[in-house]
Design a protein around this motif. Structure first.
Motif, PDB file in Angstrom:
ATOM      1  N   ILE A  57       0.818  -1.207   0.000  1.00  0.00           N
ATOM      2  CA  ILE A  57       0.000   0.000   0.000  1.00  0.00           C
ATOM      3  C   ILE A  57       0.853   1.259   0.000  1.00  0.00           C
ATOM      4  CG2 ILE A  57      -1.794   1.219   1.307  1.00  0.00           C
ATOM      5  CD1 ILE A  57      -2.274  -1.714   2.581  1.00  0.00           C
ATOM      6  N   PRO A  58       0.658   2.157  -0.983  1.00  0.00           N
ATOM      7  CA  PRO A  58       1.382   3.441  -1.004  1.00  0.00           C
ATOM      8  C   PRO A  58       0.726   4.438  -0.048  1.00  0.00           C
ATOM      9  CG  PRO A  58      -0.044   3.289  -2.920  1.00  0.00           C
ATOM     10  CD  PRO A  58      -0.200   1.991  -2.163  1.00  0.00           C
ATOM     11  N   PHE A  59       0.863   4.180   1.242  1.00  0.00           N
ATOM     12  CA  PHE A  59       0.057   4.858   2.256  1.00  0.00           C
ATOM     13  C   PHE A  59       0.438   6.316   2.467  1.00  0.00           C
ATOM     14  CE2 PHE A  59       3.738   3.237   4.377  1.00  0.00           C
ATOM     15  CZ  PHE A  59       4.052   4.169   5.346  1.00  0.00           C
ATOM     16  N   THR A  60       1.587   6.751   1.959  1.00  0.00           N
ATOM     17  CA  THR A  60       1.967   8.159   2.115  1.00  0.00           C
ATOM     18  C   THR A  60       1.470   9.028   0.960  1.00  0.00           C
ATOM     19  OG1 THR A  60       4.098   7.781   1.029  1.00  0.00           O
ATOM     20  CG2 THR A  60       4.026   7.543   3.431  1.00  0.00           C
ATOM     21  N   ASP A  61       0.868   8.414  -0.043  1.00  0.00           N
ATOM     22  CA  ASP A  61       0.379   9.155  -1.199  1.00  0.00           C
ATOM     23  C   ASP A  61      -1.075   9.556  -0.955  1.00  0.00           C
ATOM     24  OD1 ASP A  61      -0.460  10.129  -3.655  1.00  0.00           O
ATOM     25  OD2 ASP A  61       0.691   8.643  -4.802  1.00  0.00           O
ATOM     26  N   PRO A  62      -1.382  10.851  -0.835  1.00  0.00           N
ATOM     27  CA  PRO A  62      -2.761  11.271  -0.569  1.00  0.00           C
ATOM     28  C   PRO A  62      -3.726  10.866  -1.672  1.00  0.00           C
ATOM     29  CG  PRO A  62      -1.363  13.159  -1.114  1.00  0.00           C
ATOM     30  CD  PRO A  62      -0.458  11.999  -0.908  1.00  0.00           C
ATOM     31  N   LEU A  63      -3.209  10.652  -2.891  1.00  0.00           N
ATOM     32  CA  LEU A  63      -4.083  10.231  -3.983  1.00  0.00           C
ATOM     33  C   LEU A  63      -4.628   8.820  -3.755  1.00  0.00           C
ATOM     34  CD1 LEU A  63      -2.130  11.577  -7.116  1.00  0.00           C
ATOM     35  CD2 LEU A  63      -4.241  12.483  -6.101  1.00  0.00           C
ATOM     36  N   TYR A  64      -3.922   8.019  -2.990  1.00  0.00           N
ATOM     37  CA  TYR A  64      -4.413   6.679  -2.677  1.00  0.00           C
ATOM     38  C   TYR A  64      -5.733   6.777  -1.916  1.00  0.00           C
ATOM     39  CZ  TYR A  64      -4.856   2.269  -0.104  1.00  0.00           C
ATOM     40  OH  TYR A  64      -5.334   1.115   0.457  1.00  0.00           O
ATOM     41  N   PHE A  65      -5.775   7.597  -0.890  1.00  0.00           N
ATOM     42  CA  PHE A  65      -6.987   7.732  -0.076  1.00  0.00           C
ATOM     43  C   PHE A  65      -8.056   8.540  -0.804  1.00  0.00           C
ATOM     44  CE2 PHE A  65      -3.501   7.031   2.912  1.00  0.00           C
ATOM     45  CZ  PHE A  65      -3.994   5.935   3.601  1.00  0.00           C
ATOM     46  N   LYS A  66      -7.650   9.460  -1.666  1.00  0.00           N
ATOM     47  CA  LYS A  66      -8.623  10.218  -2.449  1.00  0.00           C
ATOM     48  C   LYS A  66      -9.382   9.295  -3.393  1.00  0.00           C
ATOM     49  CE  LYS A  66      -9.079  14.105  -5.657  1.00  0.00           C
ATOM     50  NZ  LYS A  66      -8.361  15.188  -6.392  1.00  0.00           N
ATOM     51  N   ASN A  67      -8.669   8.353  -4.000  1.00  0.00           N
ATOM     52  CA  ASN A  67      -9.299   7.427  -4.934  1.00  0.00           C
ATOM     53  C   ASN A  67     -10.006   6.268  -4.238  1.00  0.00           C
ATOM     54  OD1 ASN A  67      -8.656   7.980  -7.959  1.00  0.00           O
ATOM     55  ND2 ASN A  67      -6.724   8.433  -6.907  1.00  0.00           N
ATOM     56  N   ARG A  68      -9.684   6.059  -2.968  1.00  0.00           N
ATOM     57  CA  ARG A  68     -10.236   4.903  -2.259  1.00  0.00           C
ATOM     58  C   ARG A  68     -10.746   5.299  -0.868  1.00  0.00           C
ATOM     59  NH1 ARG A  68      -7.073  -0.469  -4.006  1.00  0.00           N
ATOM     60  NH2 ARG A  68      -7.155  -0.093  -6.247  1.00  0.00           N
ATOM     61  N   PRO A  69     -11.745   6.176  -0.817  1.00  0.00           N
ATOM     62  CA  PRO A  69     -12.241   6.631   0.490  1.00  0.00           C
ATOM     63  C   PRO A  69     -12.905   5.522   1.308  1.00  0.00           C
ATOM     64  CG  PRO A  69     -13.669   7.398  -1.277  1.00  0.00           C
ATOM     65  CD  PRO A  69     -12.463   6.818  -1.939  1.00  0.00           C
ATOM     66  N   SER A  70     -13.454   4.506   0.640  1.00  0.00           N
ATOM     67  CA  SER A  70     -14.165   3.440   1.348  1.00  0.00           C
ATOM     68  C   SER A  70     -13.320   2.194   1.564  1.00  0.00           C
ATOM     69  CB  SER A  70     -15.440   3.043   0.574  1.00  0.00           C
ATOM     70  OG  SER A  70     -16.322   4.130   0.461  1.00  0.00           O
ATOM     71  N   ILE A  71     -12.481   1.851   0.582  1.00  0.00           N
ATOM     72  CA  ILE A  71     -11.754   0.583   0.662  1.00  0.00           C
ATOM     73  C   ILE A  71     -10.273   0.758   0.971  1.00  0.00           C
ATOM     74  CG2 ILE A  71     -13.371  -0.454  -0.978  1.00  0.00           C
ATOM     75  CD1 ILE A  71     -10.979  -0.391  -3.012  1.00  0.00           C
ATOM     76  N   GLY A  72      -9.820   1.989   1.104  1.00  0.00           N
ATOM     77  CA  GLY A  72      -8.423   2.227   1.418  1.00  0.00           C
ATOM     78  C   GLY A  72      -8.053   1.689   2.794  1.00  0.00           C
ATOM     79  N   ILE A  73      -6.830   1.211   2.914  1.00  0.00           N
ATOM     80  CA  ILE A  73      -6.322   0.705   4.192  1.00  0.00           C
ATOM     81  C   ILE A  73      -5.657   1.866   4.929  1.00  0.00           C
ATOM     82  CG2 ILE A  73      -4.880  -1.027   5.308  1.00  0.00           C
ATOM     83  CD1 ILE A  73      -7.172  -2.154   3.577  1.00  0.00           C
ATOM     84  N   SER A  74      -6.115   2.149   6.124  1.00  0.00           N
ATOM     85  CA  SER A  74      -5.647   3.331   6.843  1.00  0.00           C
ATOM     86  C   SER A  74      -4.171   3.213   7.216  1.00  0.00           C
ATOM     87  CB  SER A  74      -6.484   3.551   8.107  1.00  0.00           C
ATOM     88  OG  SER A  74      -6.299   2.482   9.008  1.00  0.00           O
ATOM     89  N   LYS A  75      -3.558   4.354   7.427  1.00  0.00           N
ATOM     90  CA  LYS A  75      -2.118   4.391   7.710  1.00  0.00           C
ATOM     91  C   LYS A  75      -1.764   3.602   8.962  1.00  0.00           C
ATOM     92  CE  LYS A  75      -1.379   8.909   5.518  1.00  0.00           C
ATOM     93  NZ  LYS A  75      -0.920  10.305   5.720  1.00  0.00           N
ATOM     94  N   ASN A  76      -2.637   3.653   9.971  1.00  0.00           N
ATOM     95  CA  ASN A  76      -2.308   2.954  11.210  1.00  0.00           C
ATOM     96  C   ASN A  76      -2.499   1.442  11.114  1.00  0.00           C
ATOM     97  OD1 ASN A  76      -5.076   2.926  11.122  1.00  0.00           O
ATOM     98  ND2 ASN A  76      -5.384   3.642  13.216  1.00  0.00           N
ATOM     99  N   GLU A  77      -3.068   0.955  10.017  1.00  0.00           N
ATOM    100  CA  GLU A  77      -3.204  -0.487   9.803  1.00  0.00           C
ATOM    101  C   GLU A  77      -2.030  -1.074   9.029  1.00  0.00           C
ATOM    102  OE1 GLU A  77      -7.502  -1.993   9.057  1.00  0.00           O
ATOM    103  OE2 GLU A  77      -7.398  -0.020   8.107  1.00  0.00           O
ATOM    104  N   VAL A  78      -1.381  -0.262   8.219  1.00  0.00           N
ATOM    105  CA  VAL A  78      -0.284  -0.734   7.376  1.00  0.00           C
ATOM    106  C   VAL A  78       0.872  -1.205   8.251  1.00  0.00           C
ATOM    107  CG1 VAL A  78       1.450   0.017   5.710  1.00  0.00           C
ATOM    108  CG2 VAL A  78      -0.926   0.708   5.428  1.00  0.00           C
ATOM    109  N   ILE A  79       1.508  -2.295   7.854  1.00  0.00           N
ATOM    110  CA  ILE A  79       2.600  -2.848   8.655  1.00  0.00           C
ATOM    111  C   ILE A  79       3.892  -2.915   7.848  1.00  0.00           C
ATOM    112  CG2 ILE A  79       1.104  -4.145  10.211  1.00  0.00           C
ATOM    113  CD1 ILE A  79       1.582  -6.608   8.555  1.00  0.00           C
ATOM    114  N   ASN A  80       5.000  -2.911   8.579  1.00  0.00           N
ATOM    115  CA  ASN A  80       6.341  -3.017   8.001  1.00  0.00           C
ATOM    116  C   ASN A  80       6.575  -1.962   6.916  1.00  0.00           C
ATOM    117  OD1 ASN A  80       8.876  -4.251   7.987  1.00  0.00           O
ATOM    118  ND2 ASN A  80       8.342  -5.577   6.274  1.00  0.00           N
ATOM    119  N   ALA A  81       6.277  -0.720   7.272  1.00  0.00           N
ATOM    120  CA  ALA A  81       6.376   0.368   6.303  1.00  0.00           C
ATOM    121  C   ALA A  81       7.825   0.654   5.936  1.00  0.00           C
ATOM    122  CB  ALA A  81       5.733   1.635   6.876  1.00  0.00           C
ATOM    123  N   ILE A  82       8.061   0.874   4.640  1.00  0.00           N
ATOM    124  CA  ILE A  82       9.381   1.253   4.149  1.00  0.00           C
ATOM    125  C   ILE A  82       9.215   2.026   2.845  1.00  0.00           C
ATOM    126  CG2 ILE A  82       9.666  -0.992   2.995  1.00  0.00           C
ATOM    127  CD1 ILE A  82      12.694  -0.659   3.391  1.00  0.00           C
TER     128      ILE A  82
END
Length: 389
Positions: A57-82
């Motif tokens: 998940i490209p969780f730092t890209d605001p366009l990810y959440f803009k395009n996926r307001p309902s099915i996007g995985i929230s930043k605090n759920e993402v694991i092993n971020a790099i």
């Protein structure tokens, strides 16, 4: 009973499915030598079009959440971020494999002029053809025809149906639907003698002649029975467990193949996709632990792919067919890197991700590094990717 119906039950090789009749029982199937130095490729095909953006998940890209307001995985759920990329929470054990340095992600994998039909796109991936060309044999089948033409059992497909990727002109692999339905394989000389039942005689002889290499299969399972690891309780995990037994038992097959359905997430994606990723995670981690415990991980390379990704913008509760997506490579001495750039959500092609790496380059890399095989020989002319192995 017609001969054609017997063949449906027992045929093997380039076009056959092994579903042994109940009276032709067989508890043990498969394998070969004590030499574990031979490399093995194992493929898991995710059928339906896995959503790569909700996998890594490209969780730092605001366009990810803009395009996926309902099915996007929230930043605090993402694991092993790099580097702005993180794993879906259902892939917690794959994240651990990555932490171990044994998992590589190849980003934005696809091909020119992508096809959004499940059947056709799978066919393209399985034959390594251009999108406008149609080939009779699979890319692995063509490889096996050259590299393993003298092997009795060069490939094993654990699935309900044959896989086009393994279809060959000369090489004879084996598709197994369910090991548990095979009570025994051995056929004695007495059983081959004529009886008062010509139909039974025919099946016995066909069974005996069709299943070359069954002694090796039986020996492999017997050799591996004292090296058991606990596996997760799901069908994919069971398939991988059987494959692990054959590998540990020394089967000389170079290619193993299986699949997992359920990735066509047009609706209710968040829950459905999470369920499928959890099945994938649990199965792979069981297999990974087994290979590590058996000191075989360096020889076994597991590859996970899907026929296409999903659209960037959600359709409300799911996503429609897309194009590019990630491939996963585990084991085999891979370098544990992310190959390629994170998905560019600001530069799309009619709403779809642009592919960065041709999937045939991944194939060429696997054949070169695992078997020292030049993929040009089977008409895969793509460059080998640096940095995977």
């Amino acid at each position: 009973m017609e001969r054609r119906k017997f063949l449906q039950l027992t045929a093997t090789g380039t076009g056959g499915l092994l579903v042994v009749p109940q009276f032709l029982t067989a508890k043990n199937l498969f394998v070969g030598t004590d030499d574990h130095s031979n490399n093995v490729l194992l493929f898991i095909q995710l059928n339906g079009g896995n959503d790569g953006l909700n996998t890594f998940i490209p969780f730092t890209d605001p366009l990810y959440f803009k395009n996926r307001p309902s099915i996007g995985i929230s930043k605090n759920e993402v694991i092993n971020a790099i580097n702005g990329l993180g794993f879906h929470p259902a892939l917690k054990d794959l994240a651990n494999i990555a932490q171990d340095g044994n998992l590589t992600i190849v980003q934005n994998v696809g091909y020119p002029n992508p096809n959004r039909s499940h059947f056709r796109s799978q066919e393209i991936w399985q034959t390594a053809s251009d999108s406008h060309r149609y080939l009779d044999n699979g890319w692995l089948g063509r490889f096996l025809d050259i590299q393993c033409k003298d092997e009795g059992l060069p490939s094993v497909n654990v699935d309900n149906i044959d896989n086009l990727a393994l279809k060959a002109s000369e090489s004879k692999g084996l598709t197994i639907k369910d090991f548990n339905k095979i009570k025994r394989y051995a056929i004695s000389d007495n059983e081959l003698q004529l009886s008062d039942n010509p139909q039974l005689d025919f099946v016995r002889k066909l069974q005996f002649s069709s299943l070359e290499g069954m002694d090796e299969i039986k020996n492999a399972l017997e050799k591996s029975q004292n090296y058991s690891e606990s596996y997760a309780n799901n069908p994919l995990s069971k398939n991988l467990e059987w494959m692990a037994k054959l590998i540990k038992g020394g089967l000389n097959s170079k290619i193993y193949y299986t699949s997992l359905n359920g990735f066509d997430t047009h609706h209710n994606q968040k829950q459905l996709h999470q369920n499928q990723l959890r099945i994938l995670n649990d199965a792979i981690y069981s297999f990974y632990r087994d290979m590590k415990q058996s000191n075989l991980l360096q020889y076994v390379t597991l590859v996970v792919f899907s026929e296409f990704g999903r659209r960037v913008k959600e359709n409300g509760t799911g996503t429609d067919h897309g194009t590019a997506g990630p491939m996963i490579i585990i084991g085999g001495g891979n370098k544990g890197k992310i190959i390629g750039n994170n998905p560019n959500l600001s530069l799309l092609d009619q709403g779809d991700l642009r592919y960065e790496t041709d999937f045939r380059s991944v194939y060429a890399t696997l054949l070169k590094h695992k078997f020292n095989f030049d993929s040009n020989v089977i008409n895969i002319k793509n460059e080998v990717i640096k940095g995977i192995f």
